[in-house]
Design an enzyme around this catalytic site. Structure first.
Site, mmCIF file in Angstrom:
data_model
loop_
_atom_site.group_PDB
_atom_site.id
_atom_site.type_symbol
_atom_site.label_atom_id
_atom_site.label_comp_id
_atom_site.label_asym_id
_atom_site.label_seq_id
_atom_site.Cartn_x
_atom_site.Cartn_y
_atom_site.Cartn_z
ATOM 1 N N GLU A 93 0.811 -1.221 0.000
ATOM 2 C CA GLU A 93 0.000 0.000 0.000
ATOM 3 C C GLU A 93 0.838 1.263 0.000
ATOM 4 O OE1 GLU A 93 -1.983 -1.422 3.890
ATOM 5 O OE2 GLU A 93 -2.132 0.754 3.978
ATOM 6 N N CYS A 334 -1.171 1.892 9.593
ATOM 7 C CA CYS A 334 -0.283 1.454 8.518
ATOM 8 C C CYS A 334 -0.440 -0.046 8.301
ATOM 9 C CB CYS A 334 1.174 1.693 8.890
ATOM 10 S SG CYS A 334 1.470 3.262 9.656
HETATM 11 N N1 SAH Z 1 9.901 0.746 9.608
HETATM 12 C C1 SAH Z 1 9.978 2.165 9.556
HETATM 13 C C2 SAH Z 1 8.992 2.829 8.618
HETATM 14 C C3 SAH Z 1 7.593 2.314 8.551
HETATM 15 S S1 SAH Z 1 6.480 2.733 9.833
HETATM 16 C C4 SAH Z 1 9.910 2.747 10.933
HETATM 17 O O1 SAH Z 1 9.781 2.001 11.891
HETATM 18 O O2 SAH Z 1 10.062 3.947 11.092
HETATM 19 C C5 SAH Z 1 6.241 4.471 9.760
HETATM 20 C C6 SAH Z 1 5.919 5.104 11.118
HETATM 21 O O3 SAH Z 1 4.593 4.747 11.543
HETATM 22 C C7 SAH Z 1 6.833 4.632 12.221
HETATM 23 O O4 SAH Z 1 7.166 5.709 13.060
HETATM 24 C C8 SAH Z 1 5.971 3.629 12.938
HETATM 25 O O5 SAH Z 1 6.442 3.374 14.238
HETATM 26 C C9 SAH Z 1 4.638 4.316 12.871
HETATM 27 N N2 SAH Z 1 3.486 3.455 13.152
HETATM 28 C C10 SAH Z 1 3.311 2.145 12.852
HETATM 29 N N3 SAH Z 1 2.117 1.713 13.291
HETATM 30 C C11 SAH Z 1 1.516 2.764 13.854
HETATM 31 C C12 SAH Z 1 0.255 2.947 14.493
HETATM 32 N N4 SAH Z 1 -0.603 1.940 14.637
HETATM 33 N N5 SAH Z 1 -0.036 4.187 14.959
HETATM 34 C C13 SAH Z 1 0.841 5.209 14.828
HETATM 35 N N6 SAH Z 1 2.045 5.105 14.240
HETATM 36 C C14 SAH Z 1 2.378 3.893 13.772
#
Ligand code: SAH
Length: 357
Positions: A93, A334
């Site tokens: 996505e 996400c």
């Molecule tokens: N793996 C990378 C990039 C992908 S996630 C990373 O960890 O940064 C992108 C961002 O969204 C990251 O900061 C992650 O921790 C956050 N994220 C993932 N799931 C989330 C959720 N349910 N609510 C808020 N932020 C979330």
């Protein structure tokens, strides 16, 4: 023989390929411009190449494309979410957002993820595979084509850990910011990582002008490990130090991402500890009210708790923003669009059928 992925090649690699095939020097640039500047859909569109060369290219090389499987548009702010199909049947996505300063695309870097963050939907099924650079590029190209608008900003913040797919990421960054391609300024590109220290250091050495976003999510080692299994590999102070060194090498201010989870990491004490951890650095903190994931029990912090947390950081002199929520009506967390798709299409063979001979 397996066809090679021409869209993941840098211009200098393509020049070498074509030189080895005895083609004139200018051909590589022509092909590269067709692929990345004009975003041609196939070799046959490359009308200024001799027909024989076009045929030869399509025999030898894979021309990567992604196809739109689903497109959702927010009735609230026009944000779009796309589910793209890859040639092997996997889906990823991507998100498109319009801001005052231009249009931004958030892309995935892997199918699934193996980092295991407890609040993230992308990691629930583990890592399936890395994306190629061309599959990362194609997410941006297809979105540009579908929206008809120039993409000015790219964030690598979709499914996957970009620094766990380092080589493809670097190719992607080189090609997307190349003047013969989309020519997106590196200053308008953000790569988000859960904090793989060795790779952060390696990235700093590449001397790129991209922004590094570090998913911190906790102010101390113990809480961070509870939320992010990968945190157990490193001392939180080493992660933050690597970010400081990234700034020292590149001059690019670090973004620390901090998902606020009700009762878990949002107390006044947490805010103070966070300020102590990152205070004095060239950074800013981006607070993200956590998106609930149905498989998990985390809840978002209350609005007044979020405001107090932000206020406390500001008082300590930390630049802080609260992530504006875009596409709230289509968003979910996400990786949730891909997961809901997988659940709908999953068919589990019965044991007897599978075991019969
Ligand atoms: N793996 C990378 C990039 C992908 S996630 C990373 O960890 O940064 C992108 C961002 O969204 C990251 O900061 C992650 O921790 C956050 N994220 C993932 N799931 C989330 C959720 N349910 N609510 C808020 N932020 C979330």
């Amino acid at each position: 023989m397996q066809k090679r992925d021409i869209k993941s090649m840098t211009l200098s690699e393509l020049e070498q390929e074509l030189a080895a095939a005895g083609e004139p020097r200018f051909r590589a640039k022509q092909i590269y411009e067709w692929m990345h500047g004009k975003q041609a859909e196939s070799f046959s569109e490359m009308t200024n190449l001799p027909k024989a060369l076009r045929e030869c290219l399509s025999e030898q090389y894979e021309y990567t494309k992604v196809t739109v499987v689903e497109e959702l548009t927010s009735a609230m702010d026009g944000t779009k979410k796309f589910l793209f199909g890859l040639s092997d049947g996997n889906v990823v996505e991507s998100v498109w957002m319009r801001y005052q300063h231009g249009c931004s695309v958030c892309i995935s870097s892997q199918v699934g993820c193996r980092m295991g963050c407890m609040f993230c939907a992308s990691t629930l099924g583990g890592l399936v595979r890395n994306l190629t650079a061309s599959e990362m590029l194609e997410q941006v190209y297809q979105i540009g084509r579908m929206t008809g608008e120039r993409v000015s900003h790219v964030v690598v913040m979709g499914t996957g850990e970009p620094l766990d797919n380092y080589d493809a990421l670097l190719r992607f960054l080189a090609i997307i910011s190349d003047e013969n391609g989309l020519n997106i300024s590196q200053r308008n590109i953000t790569v988000s990582t859960c904090g793989l220290v060795e790779q952060i250091r390696r990235l700093a050495g590449e001397k790129l002008q991209i922004t590094l976003a570090l998913s911190l999510h906790a102010p101390d080692q113990e809480k961070r490990e509870r939320l992010m299994p990968v945190a157990g590999r490193y001392d939180i102070r080493d992660v933050v130090k690597a970010c400081g060194d990234y700034f020292a090498c590149t001059g690019r201010r670090i973004t620390f991402e901090y998902a606020l989870i009700g009762g878990v990491n949002d107390t006044p004490k947490d805010a103070q500890a966070l300020a102590a951890l990152v205070g004095g650095m060239n950074c800013h903190v981006n607070l993200i009210p956590v998106n609930p994931v149905k498989e998990r029990s985390w809840v978002r912090s209350k609005p007044e708790v979020i405001a107090a947390f932000k206020n406390s950081l500001e008082k300590s002199g930390i630049p802080v923003t609260l992530r504006r929520e875009m596409g709230k009506d289509i968003n979910g967390a996400c990786g949730q669009l891909r997961r809901s798709r997988m659940e709908n299409s999953r068919h589990i063979p019965t044991v007897s059928a599978a075991g019969e001979s």
